[in-house]
Design a protein around this motif. Structure first.
Motif, mmCIF file in Angstrom:
data_model
loop_
_atom_site.group_PDB
_atom_site.id
_atom_site.type_symbol
_atom_site.label_atom_id
_atom_site.label_comp_id
_atom_site.label_asym_id
_atom_site.label_seq_id
_atom_site.Cartn_x
_atom_site.Cartn_y
_atom_site.Cartn_z
ATOM 1 N N LYS A 39 -10.001 -10.185 -19.810
ATOM 2 C CA LYS A 39 -11.391 -10.366 -19.398
ATOM 3 C C LYS A 39 -11.404 -10.655 -17.894
ATOM 4 O O LYS A 39 -10.537 -11.355 -17.392
ATOM 5 N N PRO A 40 -12.383 -10.115 -17.185
ATOM 6 C CA PRO A 40 -12.432 -10.340 -15.734
ATOM 7 C C PRO A 40 -12.628 -11.820 -15.403
ATOM 8 O O PRO A 40 -13.377 -12.523 -16.085
ATOM 9 N N LEU A 41 -11.940 -12.253 -14.360
ATOM 10 C CA LEU A 41 -12.096 -13.624 -13.874
ATOM 11 C C LEU A 41 -12.541 -13.557 -12.416
ATOM 12 O O LEU A 41 -12.066 -12.717 -11.653
ATOM 13 N N LYS A 42 -13.441 -14.428 -12.039
ATOM 14 C CA LYS A 42 -13.949 -14.443 -10.670
ATOM 15 C C LYS A 42 -12.882 -15.008 -9.729
ATOM 16 O O LYS A 42 -12.300 -16.059 -9.995
ATOM 17 N N THR A 43 -12.632 -14.280 -8.648
ATOM 18 C CA THR A 43 -11.692 -14.741 -7.626
ATOM 19 C C THR A 43 -12.278 -14.474 -6.247
ATOM 20 O O THR A 43 -13.168 -13.640 -6.083
ATOM 21 N N GLU A 44 -11.757 -15.186 -5.281
ATOM 22 C CA GLU A 44 -12.168 -15.004 -3.889
ATOM 23 C C GLU A 44 -11.318 -13.913 -3.247
ATOM 24 O O GLU A 44 -10.235 -13.591 -3.739
ATOM 25 N N LYS A 45 -11.793 -13.377 -2.111
ATOM 26 C CA LYS A 45 -11.086 -12.286 -1.433
ATOM 27 C C LYS A 45 -9.648 -12.644 -1.053
ATOM 28 O O LYS A 45 -8.790 -11.780 -1.000
ATOM 29 N N TRP A 46 -9.372 -13.906 -0.789
ATOM 30 C CA TRP A 46 -8.061 -14.327 -0.331
ATOM 31 C C TRP A 46 -7.098 -14.618 -1.493
ATOM 32 O O TRP A 46 -5.947 -14.949 -1.277
ATOM 33 N N GLN A 47 -7.560 -14.465 -2.733
ATOM 34 C CA GLN A 47 -6.743 -14.802 -3.892
ATOM 35 C C GLN A 47 -6.077 -13.573 -4.515
ATOM 36 O O GLN A 47 -6.560 -12.444 -4.389
ATOM 37 N N LEU A 48 -4.972 -13.813 -5.174
ATOM 38 C CA LEU A 48 -4.164 -12.768 -5.779
ATOM 39 C C LEU A 48 -4.946 -11.919 -6.779
ATOM 40 O O LEU A 48 -4.708 -10.726 -6.914
ATOM 41 N N GLY A 49 -5.897 -12.516 -7.456
ATOM 42 C CA GLY A 49 -6.684 -11.812 -8.467
ATOM 43 C C GLY A 49 -7.423 -10.599 -7.936
ATOM 44 O O GLY A 49 -7.736 -9.676 -8.692
ATOM 45 N N THR A 50 -7.701 -10.564 -6.633
ATOM 46 C CA THR A 50 -8.410 -9.406 -6.068
ATOM 47 C C THR A 50 -7.507 -8.181 -5.957
ATOM 48 O O THR A 50 -7.995 -7.070 -5.778
ATOM 49 N N LEU A 51 -6.192 -8.370 -6.057
ATOM 50 C CA LEU A 51 -5.246 -7.252 -5.950
ATOM 51 C C LEU A 51 -4.962 -6.581 -7.289
ATOM 52 O O LEU A 51 -4.377 -5.504 -7.323
ATOM 53 N N LEU A 52 -5.346 -7.226 -8.382
ATOM 54 C CA LEU A 52 -4.960 -6.748 -9.709
ATOM 55 C C LEU A 52 -5.713 -5.501 -10.140
ATOM 56 O O LEU A 52 -6.907 -5.362 -9.910
ATOM 57 N N SER A 53 -4.965 -4.601 -10.791
ATOM 58 C CA SER A 53 -5.573 -3.419 -11.384
ATOM 59 C C SER A 53 -5.254 -3.422 -12.872
ATOM 60 O O SER A 53 -4.522 -4.281 -13.348
#
Length: 190
Positions: A39-53
């Motif tokens: 399930k999608p989780l909210k992350t900030e631009k500087w966090q690792l979660g923004t890189l995930l595919s």
């Protein structure tokens, strides 16, 4: 100095899975049939979660979460919620991290524990073909033999790392268990 490909250094967090070739040669497996997407989780631009595919990248890291603990005495294959683990991981700072990362989701346990071993090996083969490093989170220790077998099937002389709280060289049965998986890895033939 020998060059190593990324799959050479498969890094494994916690516990992993054995090769059981499917009896039907026409059998094909869709990734949607064996993995529940996260399930999608909210992350900030500087966090690792923004890189995930959600697709296995070329030369990247692939996260797979596993709830199958049937290799433990009285273990089960109940679906676990890895949301807290994902949240902590996704919130790490990405800094200069340039390697592509994929979270494939939660591995759906097979009808039998052997089915789960086979399913995991199929996922690991998919990672190998994309030259990506699989990171398996969760599952019982006996599943490590599957990871090793899948890697060893594709490439001989591999480097293998496992982080675990159990070190046992007991080799008391043919069935792979949390107590004998390491002995099975050490005694496996090419």
């Amino acid at each position: 100095m020998k060059e190593h490909n990324r799959f050479d250094c498969a890094f494994f967090v916690t516990f992993v899975k054995i090769i059981y070739p499917h009896k039907n040669p026409n059998f094909t497996m869709n990734i949607e049939d064996i993995l529940l997407p996260p399930k999608p989780l909210k992350t900030e631009k500087w966090q690792l979660g923004t890189l995930l595919s959600n697709e296995i990248p070329e030369n990247g890291i692939v996260l797979v979460f596993c709830s199958d603990y049937r290799g433990l005495k009285n273990g089960s294959a109940e679906i676990l919620d890895f949301k807290k683990v994902r949240k902590e991981l996704y919130q790490l700072s990405r800094l200069d991290f340039e390697m592509p990362i994929c979270d494939l989701g939660d591995l759906i346990s097979g009808k039998s524990h052997q089915d789960t071993h086979y399913i995991l090996q199929e996922v690991l083969s998919m990672c190998h073909y994309k030259n990506s490093i699989p990171v398996i989170v969760g599952g019982s220790n006996d599943l490590a033999f599957s990871l090793f077998s899948a890697l060893n099937f594709h490439q001989k002389n591999i480097n293998y790392t496992q982080i675990s709280n159990i070190i046992s060289l007991l080799n008391d049965s043919e069935e792979i268990t949390e107590k004998n998986f390491l002995a099975k890895i050490f005694s496996s033939k090419e």
